[in-house]
Design an enzyme around this catalytic site. Structure first.
Site, PDB file in Angstrom:
ATOM      1  N   ARG A   1     -43.169  44.633  27.728  1.00  0.00           N
ATOM      2  CA  ARG A   1     -43.729  45.993  28.835  1.00  0.00           C
ATOM      3  C   ARG A   1     -42.960  46.995  27.589  1.00  0.00           C
ATOM      4  NH1 ARG A   1     -39.276  47.607  31.784  1.00  0.00           N
ATOM      5  NH2 ARG A   1     -40.882  47.965  33.797  1.00  0.00           N
TER       6      ARG A   1
ATOM      7  N   PRO B   1     -29.196  27.279  24.637  1.00  0.00           N
ATOM      8  CA  PRO B   1     -28.453  27.675  25.516  1.00  0.00           C
ATOM      9  C   PRO B   1     -26.880  28.027  24.852  1.00  0.00           C
ATOM     10  CG  PRO B   1     -28.686  24.924  25.931  1.00  0.00           C
ATOM     11  CD  PRO B   1     -29.176  25.667  24.571  1.00  0.00           C
TER      12      PRO B   1
ATOM     13  N   GLU C   1     -33.251  17.107  25.640  1.00  0.00           N
ATOM     14  CA  GLU C   1     -31.889  17.406  25.257  1.00  0.00           C
ATOM     15  C   GLU C   1     -32.007  18.071  24.248  1.00  0.00           C
ATOM     16  OE1 GLU C   1     -29.261  15.688  26.093  1.00  0.00           O
ATOM     17  OE2 GLU C   1     -30.381  15.518  27.902  1.00  0.00           O
TER      18      GLU C   1
HETATM   19  N1  SAM Z   1     -28.615  19.563  25.240  1.00  0.00           N
HETATM   20  C1  SAM Z   1     -28.773  21.174  25.234  1.00  0.00           C
HETATM   21  C2  SAM Z   1     -27.164  21.418  25.234  1.00  0.00           C
HETATM   22  O1  SAM Z   1     -26.402  21.272  25.121  1.00  0.00           O
HETATM   23  O2  SAM Z   1     -26.904  22.459  26.066  1.00  0.00           O
HETATM   24  C3  SAM Z   1     -29.395  21.447  26.598  1.00  0.00           C
HETATM   25  C4  SAM Z   1     -31.012  20.965  26.162  1.00  0.00           C
HETATM   26  S1  SAM Z   1     -31.459  21.497  27.273  1.00  0.00           S
HETATM   27  C5  SAM Z   1     -31.930  20.481  28.914  1.00  0.00           C
HETATM   28  C6  SAM Z   1     -33.782  21.369  27.065  1.00  0.00           C
HETATM   29  C7  SAM Z   1     -33.228  22.479  26.223  1.00  0.00           C
HETATM   30  O3  SAM Z   1     -34.009  23.931  27.549  1.00  0.00           O
HETATM   31  C8  SAM Z   1     -32.932  23.814  25.853  1.00  0.00           C
HETATM   32  O4  SAM Z   1     -33.338  22.983  23.772  1.00  0.00           O
HETATM   33  C9  SAM Z   1     -33.264  25.077  25.060  1.00  0.00           C
HETATM   34  O5  SAM Z   1     -34.896  25.261  24.370  1.00  0.00           O
HETATM   35  C10 SAM Z   1     -33.930  25.716  26.721  1.00  0.00           C
HETATM   36  N2  SAM Z   1     -32.618  25.989  27.392  1.00  0.00           N
HETATM   37  C11 SAM Z   1     -32.121  25.536  28.647  1.00  0.00           C
HETATM   38  N3  SAM Z   1     -31.119  26.360  28.954  1.00  0.00           N
HETATM   39  C12 SAM Z   1     -31.458  27.507  28.476  1.00  0.00           C
HETATM   40  C13 SAM Z   1     -30.989  28.606  28.702  1.00  0.00           C
HETATM   41  N4  SAM Z   1     -29.752  29.581  29.004  1.00  0.00           N
HETATM   42  N5  SAM Z   1     -31.524  29.529  27.412  1.00  0.00           N
HETATM   43  C14 SAM Z   1     -32.872  29.467  26.529  1.00  0.00           C
HETATM   44  N6  SAM Z   1     -32.628  28.455  26.403  1.00  0.00           N
HETATM   45  C15 SAM Z   1     -32.845  27.113  27.348  1.00  0.00           C
END
Ligand code: SAM
Length: 253
Positions: free
Chosen positions: A152, A88, A115
């Site tokens: 694409r 994220p 996490e």
């Molecule tokens: N602990 C993290 C934090 O502090 O933001 C959140 C982890 S999230 C629940 C689990 C996984 O989802 C992340 O490690 C990432 O791989 C993916 N993920 C979640 N949101 C994302 C986003 N907006 N863009 C890319 N990957 C995302």
């Protein structure tokens, strides 16, 4: 292009990879996609891929060993992939990044879960990529978003490559024009007359004007930049002047 995806939920990709443009691109070998279950590279007999975080706190963290082992197995031969980790807090994905990635011979996307991944996995990673400022449960949807936008763009994937050029963001960041199909009138709403005229030059001008109008309304900073860098043609500047006048409430010239 070849794309490897490391995930703990490989079946999430089944439908995505079997249907539509992506499905056809795979069938016609324009791209090879290899979804790998991180669990297959776990070291213990219970195939454990996550563990509690050091320092305490909620949730679980993806362990580094299975991800490193999967990476090493996949890269034993062939071109070294460009490695993406979905996060994220990564660089926000956009069309420019999709174009850059579409030029790579091989990509490897690591999907986080729980996490997130153990920080030491970053040693393998070329770019951390986010698909927007919100938190999803895992990196699988971001990986699909990235793959869809990249695949694409690969040569021969879209039947009509002209449609790529008309897409939003593909021409200097301008947004696309509105589309209509039959019937010409639906519940009192008529298709703009120019589109029924068969007059190609007028249609092209109308579409250009609509694209400039939409960009000006929704992404004025793009128009500002194009003006500053002299990237608009004389014809476009004239159309823009007309649109700006209309938006200010002036009379059409
Ligand atoms: N602990 C993290 C934090 O502090 O933001 C959140 C982890 S999230 C629940 C689990 C996984 O989802 C992340 O490690 C990432 O791989 C993916 N993920 C979640 N949101 C994302 C986003 N907006 N863009 C890319 N990957 C995302």
């Amino acid at each position: 292009m070849r794309i490897d995806v490391l995930t703990v939920l490989p079946h999430l990709f089944d439908c995505f990879l079997g249907e539509g443009i992506i499905g056809r691109a795979i069938q016609s070998k324009k791209v090879e996609v290899n979804v790998v279950n991180i669990r297959d590279f776990a070291l213990d007999k219970h195939k454990v891929v996550d563990d509690v975080p050091y320092g305490g706190g909620p949730g679980m963290v993806l362990k580094p060993e299975p991800i490193f082992r999967a990476y090493e197995e996949l890269t034993k031969e062939g071109v070294k992939p460009y490695v993406i980790l979905t996060e994220p807090w990564g660089e926000t994905f956009n069309q420019g990044m999709a174009l850059e990635l579409s030029k790579k011979e091989r990509l490897l996307i690591i999907c986080g879960r729980y996490e997130g991944v153990d920080e030491r996995v970053k040693k393998l990673v070329d770019k951390e990529v986010s698909i927007g400022d919100y938190v999803l449960s895992g990196g699988e949807l971001p990986a699909m978003v990235i793959m869809d936008a990249v695949i694409r763009l690969l040569p021969g994937v879209l039947g009509n490559e002209e449609s790529l050029k008309a897409d939003s963001f593909m021409d200097r960041g301008l947004l696309g024009y509105p589309n209509y199909t039959r019937p010409a009138e639906f519940r009192g709403m008529r298709v703009p007359e120019v589109l029924l005229s068969g007059h190609h030059k007028r249609i092209e001008l109308w579409r250009k004007e609509q694209s400039l109008r939409k960009t000006l309304e929704r992404k004025p900073e793009v128009i500002e930049k194009l003006k500053k860098e002299n990237l608009l043609t004389k014809e476009e500047l004239k159309l823009l002047e007309k649109v700006e006048k209309e938006l200010r409430g002036g009379k059409e010239s």
